[in-house]
Design a protein around this motif. Structure first.
Motif, PDB file in Angstrom:
ATOM      1  N   ALA A  49       0.825  -1.210   0.000  1.00  0.00           N
ATOM      2  CA  ALA A  49       0.000   0.000   0.000  1.00  0.00           C
ATOM      3  C   ALA A  49       0.857   1.257   0.000  1.00  0.00           C
ATOM      4  O   ALA A  49       0.510   2.269  -0.618  1.00  0.00           O
ATOM      5  N   GLY A  50       1.982   1.200   0.668  1.00  0.00           N
ATOM      6  CA  GLY A  50       2.858   2.362   0.725  1.00  0.00           C
ATOM      7  C   GLY A  50       3.500   2.694  -0.599  1.00  0.00           C
ATOM      8  O   GLY A  50       3.817   3.860  -0.876  1.00  0.00           O
ATOM      9  N   PHE A  51       3.689   1.690  -1.445  1.00  0.00           N
ATOM     10  CA  PHE A  51       4.321   1.921  -2.743  1.00  0.00           C
ATOM     11  C   PHE A  51       3.398   2.662  -3.711  1.00  0.00           C
ATOM     12  O   PHE A  51       3.874   3.220  -4.699  1.00  0.00           O
ATOM     13  N   VAL A  52       2.097   2.666  -3.436  1.00  0.00           N
ATOM     14  CA  VAL A  52       1.163   3.380  -4.304  1.00  0.00           C
ATOM     15  C   VAL A  52       1.506   4.867  -4.352  1.00  0.00           C
ATOM     16  O   VAL A  52       1.375   5.519  -5.393  1.00  0.00           O
ATOM     17  N   GLU A  53       1.961   5.419  -3.246  1.00  0.00           N
ATOM     18  CA  GLU A  53       2.402   6.808  -3.218  1.00  0.00           C
ATOM     19  C   GLU A  53       3.899   6.935  -3.466  1.00  0.00           C
ATOM     20  O   GLU A  53       4.363   7.920  -4.031  1.00  0.00           O
ATOM     21  N   HIS A  54       4.649   5.926  -3.058  1.00  0.00           N
ATOM     22  CA  HIS A  54       6.112   5.983  -3.140  1.00  0.00           C
ATOM     23  C   HIS A  54       6.614   5.948  -4.583  1.00  0.00           C
ATOM     24  O   HIS A  54       7.446   6.776  -4.986  1.00  0.00           O
ATOM     25  N   MET A  55       6.111   5.021  -5.375  1.00  0.00           N
ATOM     26  CA  MET A  55       6.640   4.827  -6.729  1.00  0.00           C
ATOM     27  C   MET A  55       6.480   6.061  -7.618  1.00  0.00           C
ATOM     28  O   MET A  55       7.438   6.443  -8.306  1.00  0.00           O
ATOM     29  N   PRO A  56       5.308   6.729  -7.641  1.00  0.00           N
ATOM     30  CA  PRO A  56       5.213   7.934  -8.477  1.00  0.00           C
ATOM     31  C   PRO A  56       6.206   9.022  -8.069  1.00  0.00           C
ATOM     32  O   PRO A  56       6.710   9.739  -8.945  1.00  0.00           O
ATOM     33  N   GLN A  57       6.497   9.135  -6.785  1.00  0.00           N
ATOM     34  CA  GLN A  57       7.465  10.140  -6.336  1.00  0.00           C
ATOM     35  C   GLN A  57       8.878   9.784  -6.784  1.00  0.00           C
ATOM     36  O   GLN A  57       9.642  10.664  -7.205  1.00  0.00           O
ATOM     37  N   VAL A  58       9.210   8.506  -6.696  1.00  0.00           N
ATOM     38  CA  VAL A  58      10.535   8.070  -7.147  1.00  0.00           C
ATOM     39  C   VAL A  58      10.669   8.270  -8.653  1.00  0.00           C
ATOM     40  O   VAL A  58      11.675   8.798  -9.140  1.00  0.00           O
ATOM     41  N   PHE A  59       9.650   7.871  -9.414  1.00  0.00           N
ATOM     42  CA  PHE A  59       9.702   8.021 -10.861  1.00  0.00           C
ATOM     43  C   PHE A  59       9.833   9.493 -11.259  1.00  0.00           C
ATOM     44  O   PHE A  59      10.598   9.829 -12.172  1.00  0.00           O
ATOM     45  N   ALA A  60       9.063  10.365 -10.593  1.00  0.00           N
ATOM     46  CA  ALA A  60       9.108  11.790 -10.934  1.00  0.00           C
ATOM     47  C   ALA A  60      10.492  12.375 -10.684  1.00  0.00           C
ATOM     48  O   ALA A  60      11.026  13.123 -11.517  1.00  0.00           O
TER      49      ALA A  60
END
Length: 216
Positions: free
Chosen positions: A101-112
């Protein structure tokens, strides 16, 4: 051009927090690969060429599926997400999640941040990842006969980004959705590869196998 079926590897070591530890299939991952191989044989799926990345989880998945004469290409390897996440934590204070569940917000931030070159000493640039994905798949598509490619979710998401002109947020959402041992097909339409299948897991559709529909 010919069509390409992209396959994400089976479930890997979900308890890992670094690249090396993650790079092996779990017992379930091996089972997912065997079931997928059985499905392809039972449905007489037609492909004349087989490719994979060079990571252990790619090789183990292809072997479990019973694939032969595999061409291994490092351009089909996954991004180093754990390495990028650690750099984001050190450089920008973004904590690494411990649950999906935490990666749902984490991954877009890392990608950006990665796409904007805001991660120092990244193992490769976002642009380089884009280039190697496109070059590998373009070469495969230009070959003779349909191809199967065993790879990773991030590379499949990047392929979908290029086919559908997704932004980085859309690419991250695509990556988050991709299940282990899922199939995705790119078909030549109008001179470019277009998605005609996404996240298919017919080998896991039986209710007795729904537990095996995993993302991590």
């Amino acid at each position: 051009m010919t069509h390409i079926t992209l396959i994400r590897h089976g479930q890997a070591n979900t308890g890992a927090r670094d690249e090396a530890s993650y790079d092996r299939l779990s017992d379930l991952g091996h089972q997912q690969a065997r079931w997928l191989g059985e499905h392809l044989r039972n449905t007489q799926a037609h492909y004349t060429r087989v490719y994979s990345g060079t990571l252990t989880r790619h090789i183990e998945t292809a072997a479990g599926m019973g694939l032969e004469d595999i061409v291994q290409d490092p351009r089909l390897n996954e991004m180093e997400y754990f390495t990028l996440a650690e750099a984001m934590q050190d450089q920008h204070g973004l904590q690494i999640p411990t649950e999906r569940a935490g990666f749902v917000e984490h991954m877009p931030q890392v990608f950006a941040a990665w796409a904007a070159d805001e991660i120092s000493n990244a193992p490769e640039s976002w642009r380089d990842f884009e280039i190697r994905t496109k070059s590998a798949l373009s070469e495969i598509a230009a070959g003779s006969g349909p191809a199967v490619v065993v790879t990773s979710g991030g590379l499949i998401a990047m392929a979908m980004r290029q086919a559908m002109d997704l932004d980085t947020t859309g690419t991250a959402r695509m990556a988050l959705a991709i299940m282990n041992s899922s199939m995705h097909r790119l078909h030549p339409i109008g001179g470019r590869l277009s998605p005609v299948l996404f996240n298919a897991v017919p080998h896991l559709d039986n209710p007795a196998r729904h537990y095996a529909q995993t993302h991590l």
